[in-house]
Each structure stands twice: as C-alpha cells, then as structure tokens.
Design an enzyme around this catalytic site. Structure first.
Site, PDB file in Angstrom:
ATOM      1  N   VAL A  73      43.082  18.172  96.477  1.00 23.28           N
ATOM      2  CA  VAL A  73      41.707  17.756  96.181  1.00 23.28           C
ATOM      3  C   VAL A  73      41.236  16.615  97.077  1.00 23.28           C
ATOM      4  O   VAL A  73      40.040  16.307  97.112  1.00 23.28           O
ATOM      5  CB  VAL A  73      41.525  17.370  94.701  1.00 23.28           C
ATOM      6  CG1 VAL A  73      41.788  18.557  93.795  1.00 23.28           C
ATOM      7  CG2 VAL A  73      42.388  16.167  94.326  1.00 23.28           C
ATOM      8  N   GLY A 130      53.600  21.398  85.216  1.00 22.12           N
ATOM      9  CA  GLY A 130      54.279  20.128  85.349  1.00 22.12           C
ATOM     10  C   GLY A 130      55.050  19.884  84.068  1.00 22.12           C
ATOM     11  O   GLY A 130      55.746  20.762  83.574  1.00 22.12           O
ATOM     12  N   TYR A 155      43.742   2.169  88.653  1.00 23.43           N
ATOM     13  CA  TYR A 155      43.410   3.256  87.731  1.00 23.43           C
ATOM     14  C   TYR A 155      42.099   2.981  87.001  1.00 23.43           C
ATOM     15  O   TYR A 155      41.219   3.853  86.912  1.00 23.43           O
ATOM     16  CB  TYR A 155      44.547   3.441  86.730  1.00 23.43           C
ATOM     17  CG  TYR A 155      44.315   4.551  85.731  1.00 23.43           C
ATOM     18  CD1 TYR A 155      44.444   5.881  86.099  1.00 23.43           C
ATOM     19  CD2 TYR A 155      43.963   4.270  84.412  1.00 23.43           C
ATOM     20  CE1 TYR A 155      44.231   6.905  85.194  1.00 23.43           C
ATOM     21  CE2 TYR A 155      43.740   5.295  83.496  1.00 23.43           C
ATOM     22  CZ  TYR A 155      43.879   6.599  83.889  1.00 23.43           C
ATOM     23  OH  TYR A 155      43.662   7.614  82.977  1.00 23.43           O
ATOM     24  N   VAL A 177      46.723   9.364  75.294  1.00 26.43           N
ATOM     25  CA  VAL A 177      46.924  10.714  74.772  1.00 26.43           C
ATOM     26  C   VAL A 177      48.421  10.989  74.676  1.00 26.43           C
ATOM     27  O   VAL A 177      49.176  10.689  75.602  1.00 26.43           O
ATOM     28  CB  VAL A 177      46.251  11.770  75.674  1.00 26.43           C
ATOM     29  CG1 VAL A 177      46.512  13.181  75.149  1.00 26.43           C
ATOM     30  CG2 VAL A 177      44.761  11.504  75.766  1.00 26.43           C
ATOM     31  N   LYS A 234      38.507   5.051  87.298  1.00 27.19           N
ATOM     32  CA  LYS A 234      37.812   5.648  86.165  1.00 27.19           C
ATOM     33  C   LYS A 234      36.394   5.109  86.030  1.00 27.19           C
ATOM     34  O   LYS A 234      35.477   5.833  85.609  1.00 27.19           O
ATOM     35  CB  LYS A 234      38.606   5.413  84.880  1.00 27.19           C
ATOM     36  CG  LYS A 234      39.889   6.249  84.793  1.00 27.19           C
ATOM     37  CD  LYS A 234      39.619   7.742  84.838  1.00 27.19           C
ATOM     38  CE  LYS A 234      40.863   8.571  84.615  1.00 27.19           C
ATOM     39  NZ  LYS A 234      40.606  10.025  84.685  1.00 27.19           N
TER      40      LYS A 234
END
Length: 271
Positions: free
Chosen positions: A81, A32, A175, A208, A179
């Site tokens: 997935v 990606g 999100y 990140v 998590k």
C-alpha cells in the site's frame, strides 16, 4: 400484539444482504494471527453479499479461499500500500475480476502492536514506516479507488481510526499522529469526493482483543482490566464487535453519513 409465530413475523427474519452486487477491497486482510481485523472485515462484507478483494502484502489466498468455501465471491491480491503502482494494480484487478469497485476499507497499518517508545528513542525510520503504511497507504488506496467509484456515482471509503487520536497515548507518538492524520484525511476526502457520490468515514476503536494487541493482553493484564472496567459496557472489544458498524458504513444505510469519526469501543471514550 406482535405474534412471532405468524407468517408476517417470520418474514422479518429473512436474510437480507445489504451489499449485494457491490465490490469491496479490504487492505491488510490476510490471516496473519488468527482473527486479525482485516480477515474478519472481509468475512463480514462477504456475508452481506459483497464480492471481496482480500489485499495484503503477504499471501491472502487462505482468506479468499475460506470465503469462497462458504459460498462467497473473493480473490486475493498482493499489494504494497506504500507503492502507488502496486495500489493502482490492486484497483485494476478488482475491476478486472468483478467489473467495478464500490467499497474500500483502509485497514492496513503498522504500529498498533509495537512496544512503547519515548520521543527521545523514536527513530525516523520507525516514524516513516508507520506513516507510510497507515497514512500514505490510505491516501494511495483512496486515490486509486475514487475515480472508479465516481464512474458509478456512488462509493464508500472507510478508514480505520483510533481513539488514541483524541485522548493521546504516551510513548506511541508515531502511531497516534498517524491516526490523527487518518481523520484529517477522512474529513478532507469527504468534502472533495462528496459531489461524486462518495462517502468517507473513519471507524475507530480503542484497545481490541485481537492478536495485533497481543502484547498488551499478555504482558499487562492489569492495564487491560483497567481499560475494560472504565468502559460504559465493561467488556472486551472484539473484532466481531466492529463488523456491524463497518457493514453499516459500507452500505446504503449510511448514505447520509460522511466525514465522521464513528467510535465503536463500548463506551471507553466520551468526548
């Protein structure tokens, strides 16, 4: 006194591959954007001697080819997935190629790079997509991997978490909730699979410096600077910063660690 020139000292620096003989599956591991987390994780595990299955919904062969070019053993497998049959086929291909399955890194996710959306504007389809890839996907991959690990009496599952689960992050309800579910999944799986020798942990971080967070780094540099300054070590967190903790959690060095929320964010969040 320790003599770095002695033969004994030089032996300290010999290459030790902590994952020799083990087989790892990393989801969401296609390139990606350059330096995406999954491809960095696959590279780190391969460098430690693991035979790696690079899995993604898009073509991950360039990642696998790069690992093989550096002397590693790797294959690429397309997987959705969110689909149980696709995930079962992934686990079967890992066994077919390498004879076993020891390590699962549940890295596939949707939502880390989406624009902020207040609850009033958050539609069900967006909620369902984030939950399907992140939480359902992690469940399905663990379901397929666990019986194969149990046959060997040992295994490691690492789920990718986020400190947003603890501190809350406004306007990203789907999100953050996903998590939070990941950590609940980790704790429950650790209890259930522990008697079979399988350890399950969450590796978490904050923001990140990688392309998945690109919007924040380019559109809101002041926010990034504030996050950086608030860390105990006031630096960016890069994908490479996470590889050491990941390898630890995938190796026998962490056999006494399970059900835990391991944070690698340079001190950005203290409980």
């Amino acid at each position: 006194m320790f003599d770095a020139s002695s033969s004994d000292a030089s032996s300290v620096h010999r290459t030790i591959h902590r994952l020799d003989g083990l087989v790892a599956v990393v989801t969401g591991a296609a390139y990606g954007p350059k330096a995406a987390l999954g491809s960095v994780f696959a590279d780190a595990l391969c460098a430690e001697g693991a035979r790696v299955v690079v899995a993604d919904i898009v073509d991950a062969e360039p990642v696998a080819a790069a690992l093989r070019a550096r002397g590693g053993q790797a294959i690429a497998v397309r997987v959705d997935v969110t689909d149980e049959a696709s995930v079962e086929a992934l686990a079967a291909k890992a066994e077919e190629a390498f004879g076993r399955l020891d390590i699962l890194v549940n890295n596939a996710v949707v939502g880390s790079n989406i624009p902020p959306v207040p609850i009033g504007a958050l539609d069900v389809a967006a909620w369902d997509q984030v939950m399907a890839v992140g939480l359902r996907g992690s469940f399905l991959c663990a379901k397929a991997a666990a019986p194969r690990m149990a046959r060997n009496g040992w295994g490691k599952i690492v789920n990718l978490g986020s400190t947003t689960m603890q501190d809350g992050l406004p306007n990203r309800l789907h999100y953050v909730s996903m998590k939070g579910g990941i950590q609940a999944l980790t704790r429950a799986l650790a209890r259930e699979l522990g008697p079979q020798g399988i350890r399950v942990n969450t590796l978490a971080t904050g923001l990140v410096a990688n392309p998945a967070a690109g919007a924040a780094f380019t559109a809101k540099p002041e926010l990034v600077a504030a996050i950086r300054a608030d860390r105990a070590i006031p630096e960016d967190v890069t994908p490479a910063d996470l590889t050491g903790p990941l390898v630890f959690l995938c190796s026998r060095d962490s056999d006494a660690v399970t059900g835990q929320f391991i944070v690698a964010d340079k001190g950005g969040f203290f409980t």
